[in-house]
Design a protein around this motif. Structure first.
Motif, PDB file in Angstrom:
ATOM      1  N   TYR A  64       1.918  18.517 -18.252  1.00 19.63           N
ATOM      2  CA  TYR A  64       0.989  19.038 -19.256  1.00 19.63           C
ATOM      3  C   TYR A  64       1.250  20.510 -19.547  1.00 19.63           C
ATOM      4  O   TYR A  64       0.985  20.981 -20.655  1.00 19.63           O
ATOM      5  CB  TYR A  64      -0.456  18.869 -18.802  1.00 19.63           C
ATOM      6  N   VAL A  65       1.718  21.256 -18.579  1.00 18.87           N
ATOM      7  CA  VAL A  65       1.947  22.684 -18.773  1.00 18.87           C
ATOM      8  C   VAL A  65       3.409  22.998 -19.077  1.00 18.87           C
ATOM      9  O   VAL A  65       3.712  24.117 -19.471  1.00 18.87           O
ATOM     10  CB  VAL A  65       1.483  23.497 -17.547  1.00 18.87           C
ATOM     11  N   ASP A  66       4.296  22.039 -18.915  1.00 18.07           N
ATOM     12  CA  ASP A  66       5.715  22.235 -19.212  1.00 18.07           C
ATOM     13  C   ASP A  66       5.956  21.841 -20.674  1.00 18.07           C
ATOM     14  O   ASP A  66       5.997  20.668 -21.006  1.00 18.07           O
ATOM     15  CB  ASP A  66       6.566  21.392 -18.274  1.00 18.07           C
ATOM     16  N   ASP A  67       6.111  22.831 -21.535  1.00 19.79           N
ATOM     17  CA  ASP A  67       6.232  22.585 -22.975  1.00 19.79           C
ATOM     18  C   ASP A  67       7.452  21.739 -23.335  1.00 19.79           C
ATOM     19  O   ASP A  67       7.455  21.036 -24.331  1.00 19.79           O
ATOM     20  CB  ASP A  67       6.290  23.900 -23.741  1.00 19.79           C
ATOM     21  N   ASN A  68       8.513  21.792 -22.562  1.00 21.99           N
ATOM     22  CA  ASN A  68       9.723  21.057 -22.885  1.00 21.99           C
ATOM     23  C   ASN A  68       9.677  19.606 -22.422  1.00 21.99           C
ATOM     24  O   ASN A  68      10.473  18.798 -22.844  1.00 21.99           O
ATOM     25  CB  ASN A  68      10.935  21.743 -22.256  1.00 21.99           C
ATOM     26  N   ALA A  69       8.752  19.250 -21.535  1.00 21.53           N
ATOM     27  CA  ALA A  69       8.733  17.915 -20.951  1.00 21.53           C
ATOM     28  C   ALA A  69       8.083  16.879 -21.854  1.00 21.53           C
ATOM     29  O   ALA A  69       8.515  15.746 -21.921  1.00 21.53           O
ATOM     30  CB  ALA A  69       8.019  17.940 -19.607  1.00 21.53           C
ATOM     31  N   VAL A  70       7.042  17.262 -22.566  1.00 19.81           N
ATOM     32  CA  VAL A  70       6.308  16.317 -23.402  1.00 19.81           C
ATOM     33  C   VAL A  70       6.213  16.888 -24.814  1.00 19.81           C
ATOM     34  O   VAL A  70       5.782  18.011 -25.005  1.00 19.81           O
ATOM     35  CB  VAL A  70       4.881  16.072 -22.842  1.00 19.81           C
ATOM     36  N   ALA A  71       6.597  16.075 -25.786  1.00 19.50           N
ATOM     37  CA  ALA A  71       6.498  16.513 -27.185  1.00 19.50           C
ATOM     38  C   ALA A  71       5.038  16.669 -27.574  1.00 19.50           C
ATOM     39  O   ALA A  71       4.191  15.888 -27.156  1.00 19.50           O
ATOM     40  CB  ALA A  71       7.188  15.502 -28.087  1.00 19.50           C
ATOM     41  N   LYS A  72       4.762  17.651 -28.346  1.00 18.94           N
ATOM     42  CA  LYS A  72       3.358  17.907 -28.768  1.00 18.94           C
ATOM     43  C   LYS A  72       2.989  17.100 -29.978  1.00 18.94           C
ATOM     44  O   LYS A  72       3.679  16.678 -30.765  1.00 18.94           O
ATOM     45  CB  LYS A  72       3.164  19.384 -29.052  1.00 18.94           C
ATOM     46  N   ARG A 119       0.830  -1.207   0.000  1.00 24.67           N
ATOM     47  CA  ARG A 119       0.000   0.000   0.000  1.00 24.67           C
ATOM     48  C   ARG A 119       0.862   1.253   0.000  1.00 24.67           C
ATOM     49  O   ARG A 119       0.522   2.244  -0.649  1.00 24.67           O
ATOM     50  CB  ARG A 119      -0.947  -0.004   1.192  1.00 24.67           C
ATOM     51  N   VAL A 120       1.986   1.216   0.679  1.00 22.44           N
ATOM     52  CA  VAL A 120       2.913   2.360   0.661  1.00 22.44           C
ATOM     53  C   VAL A 120       3.473   2.539  -0.744  1.00 22.44           C
ATOM     54  O   VAL A 120       3.523   3.660  -1.277  1.00 22.44           O
ATOM     55  CB  VAL A 120       4.048   2.177   1.692  1.00 22.44           C
ATOM     56  N   VAL A 121       3.873   1.447  -1.386  1.00 26.50           N
ATOM     57  CA  VAL A 121       4.412   1.524  -2.746  1.00 26.50           C
ATOM     58  C   VAL A 121       3.347   2.046  -3.708  1.00 26.50           C
ATOM     59  O   VAL A 121       3.612   2.937  -4.526  1.00 26.50           O
ATOM     60  CB  VAL A 121       4.952   0.154  -3.202  1.00 26.50           C
ATOM     61  N   TYR A 122       2.126   1.520  -3.624  1.00 31.08           N
ATOM     62  CA  TYR A 122       1.039   1.997  -4.486  1.00 31.08           C
ATOM     63  C   TYR A 122       0.805   3.491  -4.277  1.00 31.08           C
ATOM     64  O   TYR A 122       0.610   4.244  -5.234  1.00 31.08           O
ATOM     65  CB  TYR A 122      -0.267   1.260  -4.195  1.00 31.08           C
ATOM     66  N   SER A 123       0.840   3.934  -3.030  1.00 30.85           N
ATOM     67  CA  SER A 123       0.624   5.352  -2.733  1.00 30.85           C
ATOM     68  C   SER A 123       1.737   6.217  -3.308  1.00 30.85           C
ATOM     69  O   SER A 123       1.479   7.301  -3.843  1.00 30.85           O
ATOM     70  CB  SER A 123       0.508   5.567  -1.223  1.00 30.85           C
ATOM     71  N   LEU A 124       2.976   5.747  -3.221  1.00 34.52           N
ATOM     72  CA  LEU A 124       4.097   6.500  -3.795  1.00 34.52           C
ATOM     73  C   LEU A 124       3.978   6.608  -5.309  1.00 34.52           C
ATOM     74  O   LEU A 124       4.252   7.671  -5.888  1.00 34.52           O
ATOM     75  CB  LEU A 124       5.430   5.858  -3.400  1.00 34.52           C
ATOM     76  N   VAL A 125       3.563   5.546  -5.956  1.00 30.94           N
ATOM     77  CA  VAL A 125       3.346   5.586  -7.408  1.00 30.94           C
ATOM     78  C   VAL A 125       2.245   6.595  -7.729  1.00 30.94           C
ATOM     79  O   VAL A 125       2.353   7.370  -8.682  1.00 30.94           O
ATOM     80  CB  VAL A 125       2.998   4.184  -7.955  1.00 30.94           C
ATOM     81  N   GLY A 126       1.196   6.598  -6.929  1.00 36.55           N
ATOM     82  CA  GLY A 126       0.117   7.558  -7.139  1.00 36.55           C
ATOM     83  C   GLY A 126       0.556   8.995  -6.954  1.00 36.55           C
ATOM     84  O   GLY A 126       0.168   9.877  -7.723  1.00 36.55           O
ATOM     85  N   ILE A 127       1.373   9.247  -5.957  1.00 25.77           N
ATOM     86  CA  ILE A 127       1.893  10.595  -5.732  1.00 25.77           C
ATOM     87  C   ILE A 127       2.773  11.024  -6.911  1.00 25.77           C
ATOM     88  O   ILE A 127       2.725  12.169  -7.351  1.00 25.77           O
ATOM     89  CB  ILE A 127       2.643  10.666  -4.394  1.00 25.77           C
ATOM     90  N   ALA A 128       3.535  10.085  -7.438  1.00 29.12           N
ATOM     91  CA  ALA A 128       4.346  10.383  -8.623  1.00 29.12           C
ATOM     92  C   ALA A 128       3.442  10.739  -9.806  1.00 29.12           C
ATOM     93  O   ALA A 128       3.762  11.627 -10.602  1.00 29.12           O
ATOM     94  CB  ALA A 128       5.237   9.194  -8.970  1.00 29.12           C
ATOM     95  N   GLY A 129       2.306  10.060  -9.909  1.00 30.97           N
ATOM     96  CA  GLY A 129       1.341  10.392 -10.969  1.00 30.97           C
ATOM     97  C   GLY A 129       0.794  11.799 -10.812  1.00 30.97           C
ATOM     98  O   GLY A 129       0.622  12.521 -11.797  1.00 30.97           O
ATOM     99  N   LEU A 130       0.509  12.193  -9.574  1.00 35.74           N
ATOM    100  CA  LEU A 130       0.059  13.565  -9.330  1.00 35.74           C
ATOM    101  C   LEU A 130       1.134  14.567  -9.750  1.00 35.74           C
ATOM    102  O   LEU A 130       0.834  15.597 -10.363  1.00 35.74           O
ATOM    103  CB  LEU A 130      -0.286  13.754  -7.851  1.00 35.74           C
ATOM    104  N   TYR A 131       2.374  14.249  -9.464  1.00 38.78           N
ATOM    105  CA  TYR A 131       3.492  15.106  -9.859  1.00 38.78           C
ATOM    106  C   TYR A 131       3.572  15.225 -11.382  1.00 38.78           C
ATOM    107  O   TYR A 131       3.868  16.299 -11.922  1.00 38.78           O
ATOM    108  CB  TYR A 131       4.796  14.566  -9.292  1.00 38.78           C
ATOM    109  N   CYS A 132       3.287  14.153 -12.083  1.00 37.12           N
ATOM    110  CA  CYS A 132       3.396  14.141 -13.545  1.00 37.12           C
ATOM    111  C   CYS A 132       2.361  15.026 -14.227  1.00 37.12           C
ATOM    112  O   CYS A 132       2.533  15.390 -15.394  1.00 37.12           O
ATOM    113  CB  CYS A 132       3.285  12.721 -14.078  1.00 37.12           C
ATOM    114  N   ILE A 133       1.302  15.390 -13.516  1.00 41.82           N
ATOM    115  CA  ILE A 133       0.302  16.275 -14.106  1.00 41.82           C
ATOM    116  C   ILE A 133       0.944  17.595 -14.529  1.00 41.82           C
ATOM    117  O   ILE A 133       0.550  18.196 -15.522  1.00 41.82           O
ATOM    118  CB  ILE A 133      -0.866  16.496 -13.122  1.00 41.82           C
ATOM    119  N   ARG A 134       1.976  18.008 -13.826  1.00 41.96           N
ATOM    120  CA  ARG A 134       2.636  19.271 -14.163  1.00 41.96           C
ATOM    121  C   ARG A 134       3.272  19.244 -15.551  1.00 41.96           C
ATOM    122  O   ARG A 134       3.511  20.289 -16.153  1.00 41.96           O
ATOM    123  CB  ARG A 134       3.685  19.631 -13.113  1.00 41.96           C
TER     124      ARG A 134
END
Length: 69
Positions: free
Chosen positions: A61-69, A44-59
């Motif tokens: 979407y607004v960082d033009d250099n992070a994800v190719a369009k 459950r701790v590992v699953y939660s950490l993966v989920g928190i990383a997913g929340l971090y990845c939402i950023r």
């Protein structure tokens, strides 16, 4: 294509966050299956950490250099 992959990764990570915090699988609840998962404390701790990383990845979407369009 990169944004689609990022979206799927975030959805998966948020699902694991729900499993880690509440032992509840959203994807299984939506598409059929046992939505309640019994997990050990460590997993459950590992699953939660993966989920928190997913929340971090939402950023990315607004960082033009992070994800190719």
């Amino acid at each position: 294509m990169a944004r689609l992959a990022l979206t799927l990764v975030i959805i998966g990570a948020l699902n694991w966050l729900l499993v880690g915090l509440f032992e509840w699988d959203l994807v299984a609840a939506l598409f059929g299956g046992d939505s309640h998962r019994v997990s050990s404390g460590v997993s459950r701790v590992v699953y939660s950490l993966v989920g928190i990383a997913g929340l971090y990845c939402i950023r990315f979407y607004v960082d033009d250099n992070a994800v190719a369009k």
